[in-house]
Scaffold this active site. Structure first.
Site, PDB file in Angstrom:
ATOM      1  N   PHE A  11       0.820  -1.212   0.000  1.00 58.66           N
ATOM      2  CA  PHE A  11       0.000   0.000   0.000  1.00 58.66           C
ATOM      3  C   PHE A  11       0.855   1.264   0.000  1.00 58.66           C
ATOM      4  O   PHE A  11       0.665   2.158  -0.830  1.00 58.66           O
ATOM      5  CB  PHE A  11      -0.925  -0.066   1.226  1.00 58.66           C
ATOM      6  CG  PHE A  11      -1.652   1.202   1.559  1.00 58.66           C
ATOM      7  CD1 PHE A  11      -2.415   1.872   0.611  1.00 58.66           C
ATOM      8  CD2 PHE A  11      -1.598   1.724   2.848  1.00 58.66           C
ATOM      9  CE1 PHE A  11      -3.092   3.040   0.930  1.00 58.66           C
ATOM     10  CE2 PHE A  11      -2.276   2.884   3.176  1.00 58.66           C
ATOM     11  CZ  PHE A  11      -3.024   3.542   2.210  1.00 58.66           C
ATOM     12  N   ARG A  74       4.916  -7.397   8.426  1.00 57.14           N
ATOM     13  CA  ARG A  74       3.675  -8.134   8.653  1.00 57.14           C
ATOM     14  C   ARG A  74       2.726  -7.218   9.399  1.00 57.14           C
ATOM     15  O   ARG A  74       3.028  -6.756  10.502  1.00 57.14           O
ATOM     16  CB  ARG A  74       3.947  -9.399   9.464  1.00 57.14           C
ATOM     17  CG  ARG A  74       2.739 -10.303   9.662  1.00 57.14           C
ATOM     18  CD  ARG A  74       3.153 -11.579  10.389  1.00 57.14           C
ATOM     19  NE  ARG A  74       2.115 -12.598  10.333  1.00 57.14           N
ATOM     20  CZ  ARG A  74       1.210 -12.823  11.300  1.00 57.14           C
ATOM     21  NH1 ARG A  74       1.231 -12.084  12.401  1.00 57.14           N
ATOM     22  NH2 ARG A  74       0.310 -13.769  11.171  1.00 57.14           N
ATOM     23  N   ALA A  75       1.571  -6.952   8.793  1.00 56.94           N
ATOM     24  CA  ALA A  75       0.595  -6.047   9.413  1.00 56.94           C
ATOM     25  C   ALA A  75      -0.781  -6.364   8.854  1.00 56.94           C
ATOM     26  O   ALA A  75      -0.941  -7.217   7.972  1.00 56.94           O
ATOM     27  CB  ALA A  75       0.964  -4.591   9.123  1.00 56.94           C
ATOM     28  N   SER A 117       5.636   2.265  13.745  1.00 50.65           N
ATOM     29  CA  SER A 117       4.205   2.478  14.001  1.00 50.65           C
ATOM     30  C   SER A 117       4.005   3.329  15.235  1.00 50.65           C
ATOM     31  O   SER A 117       4.768   3.214  16.207  1.00 50.65           O
ATOM     32  CB  SER A 117       3.510   1.130  14.198  1.00 50.65           C
ATOM     33  OG  SER A 117       2.199   1.294  14.712  1.00 50.65           O
ATOM     34  N   TYR A 142       1.969  -6.611  17.078  1.00 46.67           N
ATOM     35  CA  TYR A 142       2.569  -5.879  15.957  1.00 46.67           C
ATOM     36  C   TYR A 142       3.458  -4.757  16.475  1.00 46.67           C
ATOM     37  O   TYR A 142       4.616  -4.601  16.045  1.00 46.67           O
ATOM     38  CB  TYR A 142       1.451  -5.321  15.077  1.00 46.67           C
ATOM     39  CG  TYR A 142       1.900  -4.336  14.025  1.00 46.67           C
ATOM     40  CD1 TYR A 142       2.633  -4.757  12.919  1.00 46.67           C
ATOM     41  CD2 TYR A 142       1.569  -2.990  14.125  1.00 46.67           C
ATOM     42  CE1 TYR A 142       3.035  -3.863  11.942  1.00 46.67           C
ATOM     43  CE2 TYR A 142       1.968  -2.078  13.150  1.00 46.67           C
ATOM     44  CZ  TYR A 142       2.699  -2.525  12.067  1.00 46.67           C
ATOM     45  OH  TYR A 142       3.097  -1.628  11.110  1.00 46.67           O
ATOM     46  N   GLY A 191     -23.964   2.696   3.255  1.00 46.85           N
ATOM     47  CA  GLY A 191     -24.984   3.327   4.083  1.00 46.85           C
ATOM     48  C   GLY A 191     -25.292   2.582   5.362  1.00 46.85           C
ATOM     49  O   GLY A 191     -26.416   2.658   5.879  1.00 46.85           O
TER      50      GLY A 191
END
Length: 322
Positions: A11, A74-75, A117, A142, A191
Site C-alpha cells: 500500500f 507483517r501487518a 508504528s 505488531y 450506508g
C-alpha cells in the site's frame, strides 16, 4: 541517489516507488518477495528477495544502494490464525529488519529509514499528545515487534557510519487503504447505520501522499540522521467528523446515530473487538512538530481535502466495478 524500497508492492511502498521514480535525482530499486509481484514504473529495477526473516539474503538488492526505505513487514492481520502471533510478527518485523540493517551496513549503505508504528507509543492518548519524547508502551503484538526492531537498530548502528531514521505513522489512509480504514469506507458507501454520533474523540491520521512525501524527506534531508519522527496530518479529527468527510466525498449521507460510548465499549468487549472500538472511540493525537522544526516539512495536503478525495475515488472505483 539510489534508493531501495522494500515492500514495494504494498500500500505505501507502491506509492513511494511511483513518487521517487517521477522525481529527478533518484534511481529506484524495488525489493519484492517474488519476481513479477508488482507492476513497476518505467526505469525501476525489481529485485526478488523471497520470504522475510532473519535469514533473508539482501545482498543483490543492496548492491550500490545509498539509502534503504524499509516498509516490508507483517501487518493488517484482521483474522489471526497462527498459534504464536507474536513470534510471527517478530520473524518478519524484527528479525528481518535487523538482518537487513546488518547487511546494509556491510554493503556501505549510508542511511536506513525504518517505517515503524505509532503503536510503539501506545494505543491511545490521555490529555497530552504523543511526541518523540513520550514513553514507549507497545501493547499489541505488531507494535511490540516494531519496538524491538527500533531498539535493535539503534543498538546495532550506534557509532557506525550508516545512519538510521525511525518513522512512526498513525493510521495511513487513502481510497485503497487496507485494514480497518478499508472497512470504514465500505460501511460508509453501503450506508450502514453506525452508532458513533455521540463519540467525542480526536484521532491523528496521515494521508498516504503526506507520508510518502515525508519518507522522501527522511531519506534525503541531513537533519533526519539518527532521529525518531512522529508524522501526521496537521489536524486531528473526531471519528464522526472523519465519517462525515468521507461521506461528503462520496456524495452520500453519513448515517450516524447516537449511542453511549460506554455501551459501545461493553458490546465490543463481548464480541471480542475491543481494539476496533478503541480505534473508533479513543483519542490518539500525534504532535508532529519535530518534523516541521528539523526538516521544514509540511503536509502536502489538508486532512479534510484528503479524506474527501479518498471518499470520492473510492466511490468512483466502486461504481465503475459494479
Amino acid at each position: 541517489m539510489r534508493v531501495l524500497v522494500t515492500g514495494a508492492s504494498g500500500f505505501i511502498g507502491a506509492r513511494l516507488v511511483q513518487e521517487l521514480a517521477r522525481r529527478p535525482g533518484y534511481e529506484v530499486r524495488a525489493a519484492l518477495r517474488h519476481a513479477g509481484a508488482a507492476s513497476l514504473p518505467e526505469g525501476v529495477q525489481a529485485c526478488a528477495v523471497g520470504e522475510l526473516s532473519g535469514a533473508t539474503d539482501w545482498r543483490e538488492a543492496l548492491a550500490g544502494v545509498d539509502c534503504v526505505v524499509h516498509l516490508a513487514g507483517r501487518a493488517h492481520v484482521l483474522k489471526e490464525s497462527g498459534h504464536d502471533p507474536l513470534q510471527a510478527f517478530r520473524t518478519v518485523n524484527t528479525a528481518a529488519t535487523l538482518g537487513l540493517a546488518e547487511q546494509a551496513m556491510h554493503a556501505g549503505v549510508r542511511r536506513l529509514v525504518f517505517v515503524s508504528s505509532i503503536g510503539v507509543n501506545g494505543a491511545r492518548t490521555a490529555g497530552m499528545p504523543f511526541d518523540e519524547n513520550a514513553r514507549c508502551q507497545p501493547a499489541a503484538d505488531y507494535a511490540v515487534s516494531k519496538f524491538e526492531a527500533e531498539t535493535g537498530l539503534q543498538r546495532m548502528l550506534a557509532g557506525q557510519a550508516m545512519q538510521w531514521v525511525i518513522v512512526r505513522p498513525p493510521l495511513v489512509y487513502a481510497a485503497h487503504a487496507p485494514g480497518n480504514f478499508g472497512r470504514l469506507l465500505r460501511w460508509v458507501r453501503r450506508g450502514v447505520p453506525l452508532p458513533l454520533a455521540s463519540v467525542r474523540n480526536r484521532r491523528s491520521m496521515v494521508a498516504l501522499e503526506n507520508l510518502v512525501d515525508f519518507l522522501i524527506a527522511a531519506a534525503s534531508h541531513p537533519g533526519a540522521a539518527n532521529q525518531v519522527f512522529l508524522v501526521a496530518d496537521e489536524a486531528a479529527l473526531s471519528t464522526p467528523a472523519i465519517i462525515r468527510t468521507l461521506a461528503a466525498g462520496m456524495g452520500r449521507p453519513a448515517r450516524l446515530f447516537p449511542f453511549p460510548p460506554a455501551g459501545l465499549r461493553l458490546g465490543a468487549a463481548l464480541v471480542g473487538k475491543p481494539a476496533m472500538c478503541r480505534q473508533l472511540c479513543d483519542d490518539l493525537v500525534v504532535d508532529a512538530s519535530k518534523a516541521r522544526r528539523l526538516l521544514g516539512w509540511q503536509p502536502a495536503v489538508d486532512v479534510r481535502e484528503a479524506l474527501q478525495a479518498a471518499g470520492r475515488r473510492y466511490q468512483g472505483e466502486a461504481s465503475h466495478s459494479a
